[in-house]
Design a protein around this motif. Structure first.
Motif, mmCIF file in Angstrom:
data_model
loop_
_atom_site.group_PDB
_atom_site.id
_atom_site.type_symbol
_atom_site.label_atom_id
_atom_site.label_comp_id
_atom_site.label_asym_id
_atom_site.label_seq_id
_atom_site.Cartn_x
_atom_site.Cartn_y
_atom_site.Cartn_z
ATOM 1 N N THR A 85 8.762 57.690 61.313
ATOM 2 C CA THR A 85 7.477 56.682 61.402
ATOM 3 C C THR A 85 7.050 56.939 62.873
ATOM 4 O O THR A 85 7.882 57.229 63.737
ATOM 5 N N ILE A 86 5.877 56.299 62.797
ATOM 6 C CA ILE A 86 5.016 56.440 64.552
ATOM 7 C C ILE A 86 4.614 54.912 64.518
ATOM 8 O O ILE A 86 4.042 54.358 63.522
ATOM 9 N N ASP A 87 4.950 54.242 65.637
ATOM 10 C CA ASP A 87 4.487 53.128 65.815
ATOM 11 C C ASP A 87 3.047 52.927 66.451
ATOM 12 O O ASP A 87 2.759 53.598 67.570
ATOM 13 N N ILE A 88 2.367 52.287 65.713
ATOM 14 C CA ILE A 88 0.908 52.108 66.142
ATOM 15 C C ILE A 88 0.528 50.699 66.186
ATOM 16 O O ILE A 88 0.633 49.739 65.159
ATOM 17 N N ALA A 89 0.280 50.080 67.260
ATOM 18 C CA ALA A 89 -0.106 48.855 67.582
ATOM 19 C C ALA A 89 0.881 47.902 66.971
ATOM 20 O O ALA A 89 0.740 46.853 66.493
ATOM 21 N N GLY A 90 2.170 48.377 67.139
ATOM 22 C CA GLY A 90 3.350 47.448 66.860
ATOM 23 C C GLY A 90 3.751 47.425 65.246
ATOM 24 O O GLY A 90 4.679 46.757 64.866
ATOM 25 N N THR A 91 3.115 48.411 64.567
ATOM 26 C CA THR A 91 3.377 48.640 62.979
ATOM 27 C C THR A 91 3.673 49.851 62.760
ATOM 28 O O THR A 91 3.135 51.071 63.275
ATOM 29 N N PRO A 92 5.047 50.257 62.077
ATOM 30 C CA PRO A 92 5.600 51.444 61.862
ATOM 31 C C PRO A 92 4.896 52.311 60.631
ATOM 32 O O PRO A 92 4.511 51.611 59.664
ATOM 33 N N TRP A 93 4.188 53.255 61.083
ATOM 34 C CA TRP A 93 3.162 54.016 59.857
ATOM 35 C C TRP A 93 4.372 55.302 59.663
ATOM 36 O O TRP A 93 4.565 56.017 60.454
ATOM 37 N N PRO A 94 4.582 55.242 58.427
ATOM 38 C CA PRO A 94 5.082 56.602 58.030
ATOM 39 C C PRO A 94 4.157 57.909 58.278
ATOM 40 O O PRO A 94 3.040 57.882 58.035
ATOM 41 N N LEU A 95 5.033 58.859 58.795
ATOM 42 C CA LEU A 95 4.473 60.302 59.191
ATOM 43 C C LEU A 95 3.482 60.909 58.042
ATOM 44 O O LEU A 95 2.303 61.346 58.527
ATOM 45 N N TYR A 96 3.706 60.619 56.726
ATOM 46 C CA TYR A 96 3.022 61.535 55.707
ATOM 47 C C TYR A 96 1.628 60.649 55.704
ATOM 48 O O TYR A 96 0.390 61.138 55.113
ATOM 49 N N LYS A 97 1.509 59.424 55.982
ATOM 50 C CA LYS A 97 0.094 58.620 55.892
ATOM 51 C C LYS A 97 -0.846 59.206 56.970
ATOM 52 O O LYS A 97 -1.991 59.421 56.740
ATOM 53 N N LEU A 98 0.034 59.427 58.345
ATOM 54 C CA LEU A 98 -1.047 60.027 59.408
ATOM 55 C C LEU A 98 -1.507 61.525 59.023
ATOM 56 O O LEU A 98 -2.396 61.851 59.252
ATOM 57 N N GLU A 99 -0.516 62.088 58.543
ATOM 58 C CA GLU A 99 -0.826 63.440 58.191
ATOM 59 C C GLU A 99 -2.006 63.653 57.141
ATOM 60 O O GLU A 99 -2.913 64.270 57.088
ATOM 61 N N ALA A 100 -1.888 62.431 56.074
ATOM 62 C CA ALA A 100 -3.163 62.742 55.107
ATOM 63 C C ALA A 100 -4.176 62.344 55.742
ATOM 64 O O ALA A 100 -5.288 63.133 55.457
ATOM 65 N N LEU A 101 -4.440 61.362 56.678
ATOM 66 C CA LEU A 101 -5.729 61.140 57.319
ATOM 67 C C LEU A 101 -6.039 62.515 58.052
ATOM 68 O O LEU A 101 -7.214 62.749 58.123
ATOM 69 N N ALA A 102 -5.116 62.985 58.694
ATOM 70 C CA ALA A 102 -5.477 64.192 59.464
ATOM 71 C C ALA A 102 -6.119 65.307 58.818
ATOM 72 O O ALA A 102 -7.112 65.816 58.836
ATOM 73 N N PHE A 103 -5.232 65.615 57.490
ATOM 74 C CA PHE A 103 -5.741 66.752 56.515
ATOM 75 C C PHE A 103 -7.120 66.297 56.134
ATOM 76 O O PHE A 103 -8.019 67.225 55.932
ATOM 77 N N GLY A 104 -7.383 65.101 55.771
ATOM 78 C CA GLY A 104 -8.766 64.746 55.035
ATOM 79 C C GLY A 104 -9.799 64.865 56.246
ATOM 80 O O GLY A 104 -10.774 65.462 55.926
ATOM 81 N N LEU A 105 -9.582 64.418 57.450
ATOM 82 C CA LEU A 105 -10.660 64.556 58.291
ATOM 83 C C LEU A 105 -10.763 66.071 58.679
ATOM 84 O O LEU A 105 -11.803 66.527 58.841
ATOM 85 N N LEU A 106 -9.838 66.804 58.757
ATOM 86 C CA LEU A 106 -10.022 68.438 58.862
ATOM 87 C C LEU A 106 -10.737 69.121 57.790
ATOM 88 O O LEU A 106 -11.729 69.778 58.171
ATOM 89 N N ILE A 107 -10.424 68.796 56.469
ATOM 90 C CA ILE A 107 -11.305 69.254 55.472
ATOM 91 C C ILE A 107 -12.520 68.784 55.339
ATOM 92 O O ILE A 107 -13.477 69.648 55.196
ATOM 93 N N LEU A 108 -12.862 67.495 55.817
ATOM 94 C CA LEU A 108 -14.280 67.047 55.978
ATOM 95 C C LEU A 108 -14.919 67.814 56.896
ATOM 96 O O LEU A 108 -16.228 67.978 56.663
ATOM 97 N N SER A 109 -14.385 67.928 57.983
ATOM 98 C CA SER A 109 -15.292 68.704 59.032
ATOM 99 C C SER A 109 -15.478 70.126 58.847
ATOM 100 O O SER A 109 -16.788 70.470 59.131
ATOM 101 N N VAL A 110 -14.621 70.929 58.482
ATOM 102 C CA VAL A 110 -14.748 72.182 58.024
ATOM 103 C C VAL A 110 -15.536 72.434 56.894
ATOM 104 O O VAL A 110 -16.717 73.125 57.131
#
Length: 75
Positions: free
Chosen positions: A17-42
């Motif tokens: 997990t990665i702590d964002i503003a005091g809330t632990p986010w699972p890594l797979y959620k952040l990866e999903a957002l990054a992959f989505g933005l990458l595909i959108l941009s390309v």
């Protein structure tokens, strides 16, 4: 009369997990957002169509999110 049968197995939680503003986010959620933005941009740059880019980016992000969630909750 209703009977409640609690689940005997414990839920498996993601250890990565990665702590964002005091809330632990699972890594797979952040990866999903990054992959989505990458595909959108390309795709927006390559095809010039924002509609296709948004749909494809959302599809990729959704698939990664669901796969990560299934792997995390599987016993």
């Amino acid at each position: 009369m209703a009977v409640v049968d609690p689940i005997s197995r414990s839920a498996v939680t993601s250890r990565r997990t990665i702590d964002i503003a005091g809330t632990p986010w699972p890594l797979y959620k952040l990866e999903a957002l990054a992959f989505g933005l990458l595909i959108l941009s390309v795709l927006a740059l390559v095809t010039g169509s924002v509609q296709i880019a948004v749909l494809a980016g959302a599809a990729v992000a959704t698939v990664r999110w669901v796969v990560g969630a299934v792997r995390t909750t599987r016993p």
